[in-house]
Scaffold this motif. Structure first.
Motif, short mmCIF file in Angstrom:
data_model
loop_
_atom_site.label_atom_id
_atom_site.label_comp_id
_atom_site.label_asym_id
_atom_site.label_seq_id
_atom_site.Cartn_x
_atom_site.Cartn_y
_atom_site.Cartn_z
N SER A 190 123.67 54.09 91.94
CA SER A 190 122.98 53.17 91.04
C SER A 190 123.34 53.52 89.60
CB SER A 190 121.46 53.32 91.22
OG SER A 190 121.04 54.62 90.77
N ALA A 191 123.05 52.62 88.68
CA ALA A 191 123.28 52.90 87.26
C ALA A 191 122.45 54.11 86.82
CB ALA A 191 122.93 51.67 86.42
N THR A 192 121.29 54.28 87.44
CA THR A 192 120.43 55.42 87.09
C THR A 192 121.14 56.74 87.37
OG1 THR A 192 118.40 54.18 87.53
CG2 THR A 192 118.26 56.58 87.66
N LEU A 193 121.77 56.83 88.54
CA LEU A 193 122.45 58.08 88.90
C LEU A 193 123.71 58.26 88.05
CD1 LEU A 193 122.74 60.60 90.59
CD2 LEU A 193 123.73 59.21 92.43
N ILE A 194 124.46 57.20 87.85
CA ILE A 194 125.66 57.28 87.02
C ILE A 194 125.31 57.77 85.61
CG2 ILE A 194 127.42 55.90 85.83
CD1 ILE A 194 127.45 54.08 88.36
N VAL B 9 121.23 64.20 100.12
CA VAL B 9 122.33 65.19 100.13
C VAL B 9 122.69 65.58 98.70
CG1 VAL B 9 124.76 65.57 100.72
CG2 VAL B 9 123.28 64.38 102.34
N ILE B 10 122.76 64.59 97.84
CA ILE B 10 123.05 64.85 96.41
C ILE B 10 121.97 65.74 95.81
CG2 ILE B 10 123.15 63.77 94.12
CD1 ILE B 10 124.43 61.31 95.55
N ALA C 231 122.18 55.15 102.52
CA ALA C 231 122.09 55.34 101.06
C ALA C 231 121.00 56.34 100.70
CB ALA C 231 121.84 53.99 100.38
N GLN C 232 119.87 56.21 101.36
CA GLN C 232 118.76 57.14 101.10
C GLN C 232 119.12 58.56 101.53
OE1 GLN C 232 115.32 55.39 103.09
NE2 GLN C 232 115.84 53.38 102.18
N ASP D 3 114.98 52.85 90.46
CA ASP D 3 114.22 53.99 91.01
C ASP D 3 114.95 54.62 92.20
OD1 ASP D 3 111.86 51.90 92.90
OD2 ASP D 3 114.05 51.88 92.65
N ALA D 4 116.11 54.10 92.56
CA ALA D 4 116.89 54.72 93.65
C ALA D 4 118.18 55.29 93.05
CB ALA D 4 117.22 53.69 94.73
N LEU D 5 118.67 56.32 93.69
CA LEU D 5 119.91 56.95 93.21
C LEU D 5 121.14 56.29 93.82
CD1 LEU D 5 118.82 60.69 93.57
CD2 LEU D 5 118.75 59.28 91.50
N VAL D 6 120.99 55.83 95.07
CA VAL D 6 122.10 55.26 95.81
C VAL D 6 121.58 54.00 96.52
CG1 VAL D 6 123.88 55.73 97.55
CG2 VAL D 6 122.95 57.62 96.21
N ALA D 7 122.42 52.98 96.59
CA ALA D 7 121.97 51.71 97.18
C ALA D 7 123.06 51.13 98.08
CB ALA D 7 121.63 50.71 96.08
#
Ligand code: 6PG
Length: 250
Positions: A185-189, A125-126, A119-120, A164-168
């Motif tokens: 994560s909802a943050t990235l979405i 990559v993103i 995930a990290q 605080d994370a983009l992907v989990a």
């Protein structure tokens, strides 16, 4: 603040055509403005018909594939050639049939033994391709499960609180397939310029009414977490899924 738009189509086929046309429009605009189109595909069954439309002329010839970068908003922790893989479904229905450069297609490391590390890694990559902090996708596709989940953000799961994370990474899902997942994560979405929420079928009608018109309870209905901070939320529904909506969202 999110702008929310609704498009209600007569049936799943019309929904797929409208969604595919929307993707082409957004891709052409993004490439014209910034030379690049970044999209995160959703999984499950609903998007398959959208991908099949994108794989056919005229839409396949209208897409700027060379400038398009494809990610996934979630993935099952299975090999990429597993029938349950969202990547495999997208390849079979679209990516294997169009002239997108292989290096533009970014699958998640779904078969990693360490899904947190995967995930990290995916977040990095993103960040290397999608501009913004947090990275602002031009388009994030989502679906909604019968329990009100979206991506792999399931009810009452600790991943809902990840900010605080983009992907989990997640433990085995409470719904089929019962395998661990990797999810935006909802943050990235919510950093996206646009979220395209595709929901079809009468079996989703009650839950969709609760998500859109019911009391706010995102722990129980994670789809309610989706609210682009400075972007558009576009609900693309078929009439069966929309049949219990009380407000005229037309
Ligand atoms: C997944 C999806 C998931 C899906 C919904 C709706 O990996 O399963 O990302 O969030 O979008 O469960 O799935 P259907 O389109 O199959 O109803």
């Amino acid at each position: 603040m999110s702008e929310v738009q609704f498009r209600i189509l007569p049936d799943p086929a019309a929904l797929a055509t409208a969604a595919a046309q929307t993707i082409v429009e957004r891709a052409q605009a993004a490439v014209a403005e910034r030379g690049r189109f970044t999209i995160a595909l959703s999984g499950g069954s609903t998007p398959r018909a959208v991908f099949q439309q994108l794989a056919q002329v005229p839409l396949s010839e209208q897409m700027p594939w060379a400038q398009t970068y494809v990610f996934w908003s979630d993935e099952r922790a299975v090999p990429l050639d597993d029938p349950r893989s969202n990547y495999r479904m997208a390849c079979e229905s679209l990516l294997n049939q169009v002239a997108i450069p292989k290096e533009n297609v970014k699958p998640m490391s779904s078969q990693s033994a360490d899904l947190d590390a995967a995930a990290q890694h995916y977040a990095r990559v993103i960040q290397g391709i999608v501009p913004g902090n947090p990275p602002r996708f031009d388009l994030v596709m989502l679906g909604m499960g019968p329990d009100g989940h979206t991506a792999s953000l399931f009810p009452h799961s600790p991943q809902l609180a990840v900010v605080d994370a983009l992907v989990a990474a997640t433990p085995p899902a409470p719904l089929e397939p019962h395998v661990p997942r990797i999810t935006f994560s909802a943050t990235l979405i919510n950093a996206a310029a646009e979220v395209l929420f595709l929901v079809a079928g009468g079996d989703k009608a009650t839950r969709l009414h609760e998500v859109i018109e019911g009391p706010r309870q995102p722990e129980t209905l994670p789809a309610q977490l989706v609210a682009p901070v400075a972007g558009t939320l576009t609900w693309m529904l078929d009439q069966a899924a929309a049949q219990q909506l009380k407000v005229d969202h037309g």
